[in-house]
Design a protein around this motif. Structure first.
Motif, PDB file in Angstrom:
ATOM      1  N   ALA A  12       5.892   9.574   6.001  1.00 49.38           N
ATOM      2  CA  ALA A  12       4.432   8.577   6.522  1.00 49.38           C
ATOM      3  C   ALA A  12       4.764   8.614   7.955  1.00 49.38           C
ATOM      4  O   ALA A  12       6.075   8.678   8.413  1.00 49.38           O
ATOM      5  CB  ALA A  12       4.339   7.660   6.548  1.00 49.38           C
ATOM      6  N   ARG A  13       3.493   8.615   9.081  1.00 48.38           N
ATOM      7  CA  ARG A  13       3.224   8.514  10.493  1.00 48.38           C
ATOM      8  C   ARG A  13       2.513   7.591  10.766  1.00 48.38           C
ATOM      9  O   ARG A  13       1.190   7.324   9.856  1.00 48.38           O
ATOM     10  CB  ARG A  13       3.016   9.989  10.620  1.00 48.38           C
ATOM     11  N   SER A  47      -7.859   4.447   1.655  1.00 45.28           N
ATOM     12  CA  SER A  47      -7.969   4.834   0.079  1.00 45.28           C
ATOM     13  C   SER A  47      -8.780   3.234  -0.352  1.00 45.28           C
ATOM     14  O   SER A  47      -7.914   2.460   0.056  1.00 45.28           O
ATOM     15  CB  SER A  47      -6.252   5.688   0.809  1.00 45.28           C
ATOM     16  N   PRO A  48      -8.541   3.870  -1.389  1.00 45.88           N
ATOM     17  CA  PRO A  48      -8.694   2.683  -2.448  1.00 45.88           C
ATOM     18  C   PRO A  48      -7.780   1.681  -2.551  1.00 45.88           C
ATOM     19  O   PRO A  48      -6.366   2.724  -2.990  1.00 45.88           O
ATOM     20  CB  PRO A  48      -8.841   3.302  -3.805  1.00 45.88           C
ATOM     21  N   GLY A  90      -6.043  14.098   2.667  1.00 47.12           N
ATOM     22  CA  GLY A  90      -5.480  14.304   1.812  1.00 47.12           C
ATOM     23  C   GLY A  90      -4.529  12.764   1.260  1.00 47.12           C
ATOM     24  O   GLY A  90      -3.029  13.414   1.135  1.00 47.12           O
ATOM     25  N   LYS A  91      -4.565  12.559   2.668  1.00 50.49           N
ATOM     26  CA  LYS A  91      -3.477  10.901   2.757  1.00 50.49           C
ATOM     27  C   LYS A  91      -3.747  10.344   1.970  1.00 50.49           C
ATOM     28  O   LYS A  91      -5.139   9.071   2.012  1.00 50.49           O
ATOM     29  CB  LYS A  91      -3.095  10.656   4.085  1.00 50.49           C
ATOM     30  N   ARG A  92      -2.818   8.538   1.873  1.00 45.91           N
ATOM     31  CA  ARG A  92      -3.246   7.290   1.682  1.00 45.91           C
ATOM     32  C   ARG A  92      -3.008   6.922   2.712  1.00 45.91           C
ATOM     33  O   ARG A  92      -1.865   6.711   3.563  1.00 45.91           O
ATOM     34  CB  ARG A  92      -2.114   6.398   0.713  1.00 45.91           C
ATOM     35  N   VAL A  93      -4.041   6.198   3.432  1.00 43.46           N
ATOM     36  CA  VAL A  93      -4.550   6.184   5.029  1.00 43.46           C
ATOM     37  C   VAL A  93      -4.546   4.141   4.505  1.00 43.46           C
ATOM     38  O   VAL A  93      -5.372   3.951   3.626  1.00 43.46           O
ATOM     39  CB  VAL A  93      -5.907   6.618   5.048  1.00 43.46           C
ATOM     40  N   VAL A 119       1.034  -0.997  -0.783  1.00 45.76           N
ATOM     41  CA  VAL A 119       0.372  -0.109   0.272  1.00 45.76           C
ATOM     42  C   VAL A 119       0.509   1.407  -0.467  1.00 45.76           C
ATOM     43  O   VAL A 119       0.296   2.777  -0.602  1.00 45.76           O
ATOM     44  CB  VAL A 119      -1.052   0.101   1.244  1.00 45.76           C
ATOM     45  N   GLN A 120       1.963   1.273   1.155  1.00 44.78           N
ATOM     46  CA  GLN A 120       3.252   2.572   0.674  1.00 44.78           C
ATOM     47  C   GLN A 120       2.083   3.273   1.394  1.00 44.78           C
ATOM     48  O   GLN A 120       2.014   4.286   1.140  1.00 44.78           O
ATOM     49  CB  GLN A 120       3.813   2.754  -0.195  1.00 44.78           C
TER      50      GLN A 120
END
Length: 248
Positions: free
Chosen positions: A104-105, A180-181, A152-155, A69-70
């Motif tokens: 990333a966090r 996120s998709p 706004g983040k990839r989650v 996923v990153q």
């Protein structure tokens, strides 16, 4: 077909065959219940020095998902000793070293972050990627803080706090929409539904009142999520059967 393609095809055949072996699935569950019930198996492991309270199989599975996923943000409900926070932070550190998101966090939420655990987490080198919120994961003010952090983040989301049906369903309603998709919401301890009542004496959850029952209800009205059956068939031993939910 390349050598790698041949290997992946073999892996897929192995996983499909294991998924059809009902006897193996039952023996895997029986082993889990005996090891977990008698010896508190999941309590016996650590990650980079912190108790993690997870099965090794699920640890490896989460590594695979974090790499695939990153994510730019991992949200985890339930902190305990902080081992999973350290796991996720270290995986994000590795992702960054390999060209993934550099900032990333991990955001951990717990209704009671005990002081000795907080101090140990904050003293850990991986804490530079960790934020924590103390409060109920389903409290409106906490949910709003998390939503703002996720904007706004990839989650990717991991739910592992109170295991009652109502609480997990409320967590799903609050946090699954942030996924996120192509990413995952992983609901831990769905195996509670498959655990005999005598092994759960004194717990507020059990059969029909579990993370799995909450997942099943949530999925009836949320077709954007699907159970990753391939993950279940691959792991066989996992505290999260039917709990690896992929947003499609």
């Amino acid at each position: 077909m390349s050598a790698n393609d041949e290997f992946q095809a073999e892996v897929q055949r192995n996983i499909e065959a294991a998924g059809q072996d009902q006897g193996l699935k039952q023996r895997s569950l029986d082993w889990m219940l005996e090891a977990g019930g008698k010896y508190r198996y999941s309590y016996n492991f650590s990650w980079l020095g912190r108790p993690i309270i997870q099965y090794p199989q699920d640890i490896v599975a989460m590594q695979e998902l974090v790499w695939a996923v990153q994510p730019e943000l991992i949200i985890e409900t339930g902190i305990a000793h902080g081992g999973s926070l350290i796991l996720f932070a270290s995986l994000l550190e590795l992702n960054a070293a390999c060209g993934g998101p550099s900032d990333a966090r991990v955001l951990g939420i717990d209704i009671d972050i005990r002081q000795h655990n907080r101090e140990a987490i904050e003293a850990h080198p991986m804490c530079r990627r960790i934020d924590m919120i103390q409060g109920s994961s389903i409290a409106p003010e906490v949910v709003e803080q998390v939503r703002q952090a996720a904007r706004g983040k990839r989650v990717l989301v991991s739910l592992d706090s109170n295991h009652t049906h109502a609480h997990v369903l409320a967590e799903l309603q609050a946090y699954a929409p942030l996924v996120s998709p192509g990413s995952y919401c992983v609901v831990f301890d769905t195996v509670v539904e498959d655990t005999p009542d005598e092994l759960q004496a004194g717990r507020p959850w059990g059969k029909g009142n579990s993370p799995k029952s909450a997942v099943r209800e949530y999925l009836t009205s949320h077709p954007e999520f699907q159970v990753d059956e391939r993950m279940d068939n691959k792991l066989l031993i996992s505290v999260a059967p039917e709990g690896y939910l992929k947003r499609v």
